[in-house]
Design a protein around this motif. Structure first.
Motif, PDB file in Angstrom:
ATOM      1  N   SER A 218       9.195  27.141  29.850  1.00 13.18           N
ATOM      2  CA  SER A 218       8.761  26.314  29.190  1.00 13.18           C
ATOM      3  C   SER A 218       7.790  25.852  28.162  1.00 13.18           C
ATOM      4  O   SER A 218       7.563  25.695  27.460  1.00 13.18           O
ATOM      5  CB  SER A 218       9.124  24.465  29.953  1.00 13.18           C
ATOM      6  N   GLN A 219       6.155  26.392  29.301  1.00 17.21           N
ATOM      7  CA  GLN A 219       5.134  26.690  29.078  1.00 17.21           C
ATOM      8  C   GLN A 219       5.347  27.981  27.424  1.00 17.21           C
ATOM      9  O   GLN A 219       4.602  27.589  26.555  1.00 17.21           O
ATOM     10  CB  GLN A 219       3.836  27.330  30.157  1.00 17.21           C
ATOM     11  N   ILE A 220       6.054  28.793  27.281  1.00 15.27           N
ATOM     12  CA  ILE A 220       6.112  29.910  26.382  1.00 15.27           C
ATOM     13  C   ILE A 220       7.095  29.691  25.216  1.00 15.27           C
ATOM     14  O   ILE A 220       6.399  29.642  24.644  1.00 15.27           O
ATOM     15  CB  ILE A 220       7.413  31.004  26.863  1.00 15.27           C
ATOM     16  N   SER A 221       7.459  27.680  24.915  1.00 16.66           N
ATOM     17  CA  SER A 221       8.406  27.308  24.436  1.00 16.66           C
ATOM     18  C   SER A 221       7.349  26.204  23.512  1.00 16.66           C
ATOM     19  O   SER A 221       7.334  26.536  22.151  1.00 16.66           O
ATOM     20  CB  SER A 221       9.334  26.328  25.075  1.00 16.66           C
ATOM     21  N   ARG A 222       6.327  26.353  24.328  1.00 17.47           N
ATOM     22  CA  ARG A 222       5.562  25.030  23.914  1.00 17.47           C
ATOM     23  C   ARG A 222       4.946  25.610  23.198  1.00 17.47           C
ATOM     24  O   ARG A 222       4.052  25.499  22.266  1.00 17.47           O
ATOM     25  CB  ARG A 222       4.683  24.114  25.167  1.00 17.47           C
ATOM     26  N   ARG A 223       3.958  26.618  23.324  1.00 19.79           N
ATOM     27  CA  ARG A 223       2.594  27.403  23.056  1.00 19.79           C
ATOM     28  C   ARG A 223       3.472  28.298  22.020  1.00 19.79           C
ATOM     29  O   ARG A 223       2.762  28.179  20.984  1.00 19.79           O
ATOM     30  CB  ARG A 223       2.094  28.767  24.060  1.00 19.79           C
ATOM     31  N   ARG A 224       5.140  28.253  22.038  1.00 19.26           N
ATOM     32  CA  ARG A 224       5.192  29.260  20.559  1.00 19.26           C
ATOM     33  C   ARG A 224       5.116  28.300  19.714  1.00 19.26           C
ATOM     34  O   ARG A 224       5.101  28.213  17.963  1.00 19.26           O
ATOM     35  CB  ARG A 224       6.481  30.062  20.634  1.00 19.26           C
ATOM     36  N   GLN A 225       5.604  26.868  19.755  1.00 21.79           N
ATOM     37  CA  GLN A 225       6.079  25.784  19.068  1.00 21.79           C
ATOM     38  C   GLN A 225       4.542  25.350  18.329  1.00 21.79           C
ATOM     39  O   GLN A 225       4.446  24.758  17.563  1.00 21.79           O
ATOM     40  CB  GLN A 225       6.340  24.679  19.899  1.00 21.79           C
ATOM     41  N   ARG A 226       3.645  25.403  19.173  1.00 24.60           N
ATOM     42  CA  ARG A 226       2.585  24.748  18.858  1.00 24.60           C
ATOM     43  C   ARG A 226       1.865  26.219  17.721  1.00 24.60           C
ATOM     44  O   ARG A 226       1.137  25.870  16.723  1.00 24.60           O
ATOM     45  CB  ARG A 226       0.793  24.704  20.208  1.00 24.60           C
ATOM     46  N   LEU A 227       1.741  27.438  17.609  1.00 20.89           N
ATOM     47  CA  LEU A 227       1.589  28.000  17.089  1.00 20.89           C
ATOM     48  C   LEU A 227       2.567  28.291  15.849  1.00 20.89           C
ATOM     49  O   LEU A 227       1.524  28.513  14.950  1.00 20.89           O
ATOM     50  CB  LEU A 227       1.874  30.026  17.925  1.00 20.89           C
ATOM     51  N   GLU A 228       3.794  27.754  16.314  1.00 18.85           N
ATOM     52  CA  GLU A 228       3.640  27.132  14.650  1.00 18.85           C
ATOM     53  C   GLU A 228       3.710  26.262  13.493  1.00 18.85           C
ATOM     54  O   GLU A 228       3.909  26.602  12.901  1.00 18.85           O
ATOM     55  CB  GLU A 228       5.763  27.316  15.069  1.00 18.85           C
ATOM     56  N   ASP A 229       3.875  25.212  14.854  1.00 23.05           N
ATOM     57  CA  ASP A 229       3.264  23.706  13.842  1.00 23.05           C
ATOM     58  C   ASP A 229       1.523  24.032  13.602  1.00 23.05           C
ATOM     59  O   ASP A 229       1.017  23.498  12.372  1.00 23.05           O
ATOM     60  CB  ASP A 229       2.804  23.025  15.422  1.00 23.05           C
ATOM     61  N   ASP A 230       0.255  25.295  14.329  1.00 22.34           N
ATOM     62  CA  ASP A 230      -0.969  25.448  13.284  1.00 22.34           C
ATOM     63  C   ASP A 230      -0.253  26.423  12.738  1.00 22.34           C
ATOM     64  O   ASP A 230      -1.546  26.895  11.706  1.00 22.34           O
ATOM     65  CB  ASP A 230      -0.948  25.997  14.414  1.00 22.34           C
ATOM     66  N   GLY A 231       0.687  27.242  12.524  1.00 23.83           N
ATOM     67  CA  GLY A 231       0.868  28.118  11.310  1.00 23.83           C
ATOM     68  C   GLY A 231       0.355  29.319  11.599  1.00 23.83           C
ATOM     69  O   GLY A 231       0.432  30.312  10.480  1.00 23.83           O
TER      70      GLY A 231
END
Length: 153
Positions: free
Chosen positions: A35-48
């Motif tokens: 779940s931490q990996i998924s959240r980080r990945r989503q943040r990295l996508e959101d931040d471009g």
């Protein structure tokens, strides 16, 4: 942009190697929960930082046995010349990469073709007659030693 920590950089490096790697598999490597990996990945996508997830295809299996780099020098350096050339770049599937350059060449193109005959036809029938192009210089790839798509994170 937010600063990347070491874990973000390691996650990006993993994703460049295999974008389909599961969060569970990455969690074992990075010592984080899935779940931490998924959240980080989503943040990295959101931040471009992550702009796309694509599949890399095998050119040879698709019958594209010739890769070439073609340096293009335009006849003039005008806005119209650039926009006309840009339309060509966007509409030709053989052109898989294109860059504006400093030095003698104005543009550098990466081309994939089925064979040398197809590359010659592309050069003779598409590039040379184009009104914006003054000169082309082709270099055929003999062997690809390293794929330059992954960034050094």
């Amino acid at each position: 942009m937010k600063h990347l920590d070491d874990t973000d950089e390691r996650l990006l490096a993993l994703l460049q190697t295999d974008a389909q790697m599961s969060a569970a598999a990455m969690s074992k490597i990075l010592n984080l929960s899935a779940s931490q990996i998924s959240r980080r990945r989503q943040r990295l996508e959101d931040d471009g930082y992550i702009t796309a997830t694509v599949c890399k295809l095998d050119a040879a299996k698709l019958g594209l046995s010739v890769q070439a780099f073609i340096q293009v020098q335009t006849d003039a350096h005008t806005k119209e010349t650039h926009s006309t050339f840009l339309r060509l770049v966007k509409t030709r599937r053989e052109i898989t990469g294109a860059w504006t350059m400093t030095g003698d060449a104005d543009y550098l193109l990466r081309i994939y073709c089925a064979d040398l005959t197809a590359l010659n036809r592309f050069t003779q029938d598409v590039l040379l007659p184009h009104p914006s192009i003054g000169r082309v210089h082709s270099q055929i790839v003999m062997e690809q030693l390293k794929d330059a798509e992954a960034l050094p994170v």
